[in-house]
Design an enzyme around this catalytic site. Structure first.
Site, mmCIF file in Angstrom:
data_model
loop_
_atom_site.group_PDB
_atom_site.id
_atom_site.type_symbol
_atom_site.label_atom_id
_atom_site.label_comp_id
_atom_site.label_asym_id
_atom_site.label_seq_id
_atom_site.Cartn_x
_atom_site.Cartn_y
_atom_site.Cartn_z
ATOM 1 C CE LYS A 173 -80.835 30.787 33.342
ATOM 2 N NZ LYS A 173 -80.432 29.605 33.517
ATOM 3 C CD GLU A 247 -92.236 25.487 23.503
ATOM 4 O OE1 GLU A 247 -92.951 25.012 24.419
ATOM 5 O OE2 GLU A 247 -91.457 24.714 22.978
ATOM 6 C CB CYS A 281 -92.166 21.357 24.979
ATOM 7 S SG CYS A 281 -91.631 21.511 23.535
ATOM 8 C CD GLU A 381 -94.235 19.685 30.524
ATOM 9 O OE1 GLU A 381 -94.021 20.848 30.972
ATOM 10 O OE2 GLU A 381 -94.175 19.788 29.055
HETATM 11 P P1 NAI Z 1 -87.691 25.816 34.831
HETATM 12 O O1 NAI Z 1 -88.926 26.367 33.929
HETATM 13 O O2 NAI Z 1 -87.514 26.003 35.767
HETATM 14 O O3 NAI Z 1 -86.282 25.893 33.863
HETATM 15 C C1 NAI Z 1 -86.079 26.482 32.611
HETATM 16 C C2 NAI Z 1 -85.197 27.790 32.350
HETATM 17 O O4 NAI Z 1 -85.605 28.855 33.183
HETATM 18 C C3 NAI Z 1 -83.659 27.629 32.840
HETATM 19 O O5 NAI Z 1 -82.777 28.260 32.110
HETATM 20 C C4 NAI Z 1 -83.863 28.044 34.559
HETATM 21 O O6 NAI Z 1 -82.637 28.505 34.787
HETATM 22 C C5 NAI Z 1 -84.923 29.370 34.135
HETATM 23 N N1 NAI Z 1 -85.379 29.775 35.283
HETATM 24 C C6 NAI Z 1 -85.817 29.179 36.122
HETATM 25 N N2 NAI Z 1 -86.440 29.997 37.230
HETATM 26 C C7 NAI Z 1 -86.482 31.125 36.678
HETATM 27 C C8 NAI Z 1 -86.935 32.485 37.108
HETATM 28 N N3 NAI Z 1 -87.656 32.598 38.021
HETATM 29 N N4 NAI Z 1 -86.900 33.676 36.213
HETATM 30 C C9 NAI Z 1 -86.262 33.235 34.837
HETATM 31 N N5 NAI Z 1 -85.669 32.176 34.662
HETATM 32 C C10 NAI Z 1 -85.908 31.226 35.538
HETATM 33 O O7 NAI Z 1 -87.704 23.981 34.361
HETATM 34 P P2 NAI Z 1 -87.017 22.972 35.282
HETATM 35 O O8 NAI Z 1 -87.303 23.267 36.891
HETATM 36 O O9 NAI Z 1 -85.658 22.643 34.750
HETATM 37 O O10 NAI Z 1 -88.128 21.675 34.891
HETATM 38 C C11 NAI Z 1 -89.235 21.510 35.602
HETATM 39 C C12 NAI Z 1 -90.485 21.009 34.679
HETATM 40 O O11 NAI Z 1 -90.461 22.398 33.546
HETATM 41 C C13 NAI Z 1 -89.858 19.921 33.737
HETATM 42 O O12 NAI Z 1 -90.217 18.814 34.516
HETATM 43 C C14 NAI Z 1 -90.849 20.166 32.554
HETATM 44 O O13 NAI Z 1 -92.123 19.669 32.998
HETATM 45 C C15 NAI Z 1 -90.941 21.646 32.426
HETATM 46 N N6 NAI Z 1 -89.959 22.038 31.347
HETATM 47 C C16 NAI Z 1 -90.528 22.285 29.994
HETATM 48 C C17 NAI Z 1 -89.603 22.652 28.996
HETATM 49 C C18 NAI Z 1 -90.359 22.765 27.610
HETATM 50 O O14 NAI Z 1 -89.893 22.479 26.698
HETATM 51 N N7 NAI Z 1 -91.375 23.578 27.724
HETATM 52 C C19 NAI Z 1 -88.339 22.563 29.096
HETATM 53 C C20 NAI Z 1 -87.769 22.324 30.272
HETATM 54 C C21 NAI Z 1 -88.721 22.159 31.604
#
Ligand code: NAI
Ligand code: MG
Length: 485
Positions: A173, A247, A281, A381
């Site tokens: 996804k 991650e 990240c 972050e």
């Molecule tokens: P998120 O963690 O909500 O989204 C990442 C992925 O997880 C997306 O595909 C989303 O649809 C999915 N997701 C969201 N809720 C879920 C759930 N309950 N169960 C399973 N999958 C789920 O990140 P978001 O809201 O887009 O960004 C928020 C913050 O997260 C950013 O500001 C950043 O700090 C962090 N982030 C860190 C990343 C990294 O590379 N470690 C990448 C993206 C965001």
């Protein structure tokens, strides 16, 4: 405008609900395409397809054949690179040069795991008996893969390539903000030799991801994203005792000693946190500077940051694009406001003005200084172009500040004194430590975090290991009965 479908069992399928949602161009705030909003019914169909593909033949496909498929995917990626790089920029906002760089890494990732597929093997163990004892490696089965938006196709490749290499099937996804390059690349899967159902692609929001995590027939979840969602996934996965690899980003220290090469230091500090709009990240978002060069380095960083050209990523002179979404824009500007209360502003702190920047989700490259390591902007972050500069006196204090964070993804040290660098390397609590550089990433080397930055490692043989399980096999070479009873 294109309306996309999910890829399930080799067929392009609409969502069971028929629902679609808009995918945006963050540089213009315009709708780029529409994609399916998948629900639990779609997830179940995709998981069933992945299971059928696994049991129905994929598990018996040789490593050599899986390797060849991966090499074909790599070659195809290179051919599609100009078109997909442009799409990656339109959808994520990142400068075109960075998209090209990322997609080259996508191809390299498929190549690496194409080579590795013939090199996975088990071991023969020296047990104290007349027996042959072996540890063999087998694929885990069906993997669920949840992708973030900051490196859309690259983060997909980091999960697809090792899973194919290991012999798993999968449901992937992409992030709701950035599904387009993966959907486009998925068009060539079958041509490259991937049997139907081996890779299924579903678009949707967090709920779609959650349904994948909760599904009883998924053996493993690989996730990259926020700490908050990482915790939710781990809790939910406990219900079915799925394996998880997570991650989860960080608040990585980028540490500059007074004896570092000054020009390289200034450049490395800016690169560490402003590349990809800071949506990285491993961003070096905490810049620790030793007091003798603190003022000089701050001034030099501020001057250079002012020259960073913002704009549409499609313009090759652009050095920083918009952040990915309205939501992320709000998040970053909120932290900018917090920062103004907590520290001093060197440069930036708001939204840029200028031609071409009116509609997009642009934020100014921002440097806060005299930041206390306990401040919100030093602990949380931000995932945007926001640097927190923190002074320190000596090695011990640098280490204390660097490690005083719940995260532990990456760290970097800059100095010409190799002994000092090596002492720091040993004491830094981070899964990745760079010396006199920040951010270089290679598919050969492990990627993942200490502490709350995650569980497991991606890339290299470690990445494939996450999709394998070990079976102990004991072959008795005695022909007599055990003789116990
Ligand atoms: P998120 O963690 O909500 O989204 C990442 C992925 O997880 C997306 O595909 C989303 O649809 C999915 N997701 C969201 N809720 C879920 C759930 N309950 N169960 C399973 N999958 C789920 O990140 P978001 O809201 O887009 O960004 C928020 C913050 O997260 C950013 O500001 C950043 O700090 C962090 N982030 C860190 C990343 C990294 O590379 N470690 C990448 C993206 C965001
Ligand atoms: Mg979220």
């Amino acid at each position: 405008m294109e309306t996309y479908r999910n890829l399930i069992d080799g067929e392009w399928a609409v969502a069971d609900s028929g629902k679609l949602f808009d995918v945006m161009n963050p540089a213009t705030d315009e709708v780029l395409a529409r994609v399916p909003e998948s629900g639990p019914v779609d997830v179940d169909r995709a998981v069933k397809a992945a299971r059928r593909a696994f049991e129905g033949g994929w598990r018996d496909v040789t490593g050599q054949e899986r390797g060849r498929i991966l090499l074909r995917l790599a070659e195809r990626m290179r051919r599609e690179l100009p078109r997909l790089a442009e799409l990656e920029t339109r959808n994520s906002g990142k400068p075109l040069v960075e998209s090209e760089f990322d997609l080259n890494d996508v191809a390299t990732c498929f190549e690496y795991y194409g080579g590795l597929a013939t090199k996975l093997h088990g071991e023969v163990l020296n047990v104290p008996d007349n027996a042959l004892s072996m540890a063999i490696r087998e694929p885990l089965g069906v993997a669920g893969q949840i992708i973030p938006w900051n490196y859309p196709l690259l983060m997909a490749a980091w999960k697809l390539a090792p899973a194919i290499c290991a012999g798993c099937t999968m449901v992937i996804k992409p992030a709701e903000q950035t599904p387009l390059t993966l959907l486009e690349f998925a068009r060539v899967f079958e041509e490259c030799g991937l049997p139907k159902g081996v890779v299924n692609v579903l678009t949707g929001f967090g709920e779609t991801g959650a349904a994948l995590v909760a599904h009883g027939d998924v053996d493993k979840i690989a996730f990259t994203g926020s700490l908050e969602v990482g915790k939710i996934i781990m809790k939910s996965a406990a219900e079915t005792l799925k394996k998880v690899s997570l991650e989860l980003g960080g608040k990585s220290p980028n540490i500059f000693f007074a004896d570092a090469d000054f020009e390289a230091a200034v450049d490395g500090a800016l690169f560490g946190v402003f590349i990809n709009q800071g949506e990285v990240c491993s961003a070096g978002s905490r810049v620790l500077v030793q007091r003798p060069i603190y003022k000089k380095m701050l001034d030099a960083m501020v001057e250079k940051a002012k020259t960073i050209k913002l704009g549409d990523g499609l313009d090759r002179s652009t050095k920083m694009g918009p952040v990915v979404s309205k939501e992320q824009l709000e998040r970053v500007t909120r932290y900018q406001e917090v920062g103004k209360r907590e520290a001093k502003v060197g440069v930036g702190g708001g939204r840029p003005k200028g031609a071409g920047l009116e509609k997009g989700y642009f934020v100014e490259p921002t440097i806060f200084y005299d930041v206390d390591n306990h401040a919100t902007i030093a602990r949380e972050e931000i995932f945007g172009p926001v640097m927190a500069v923190i002074p320190f006196d000596d090695e011990a204090e640098a280490l204390q500040i660097a490690n005083d964070t719940p995260y532990g993804l990456a760290a970097a040290v800059w100095s010409r004194d190799i002994f000092k660098c090596l002492r720091m390397v040993r004491r830094l609590q981070a899964g990745i430590v760079w010396v006199n550089h920040m951010q270089p990433t290679y598919v050969e080397a492990p990627w993942g975090g200490y502490k709350m930055s995650g569980i497991g490692r991606e890339l290299g043989p470690w990445g494939a290991e996450e999709y394998l399980q070990v079976k102990q096999v004991h072959i008795n070479l005695n022909e007599q009965p055990i003789g116990w009873y």
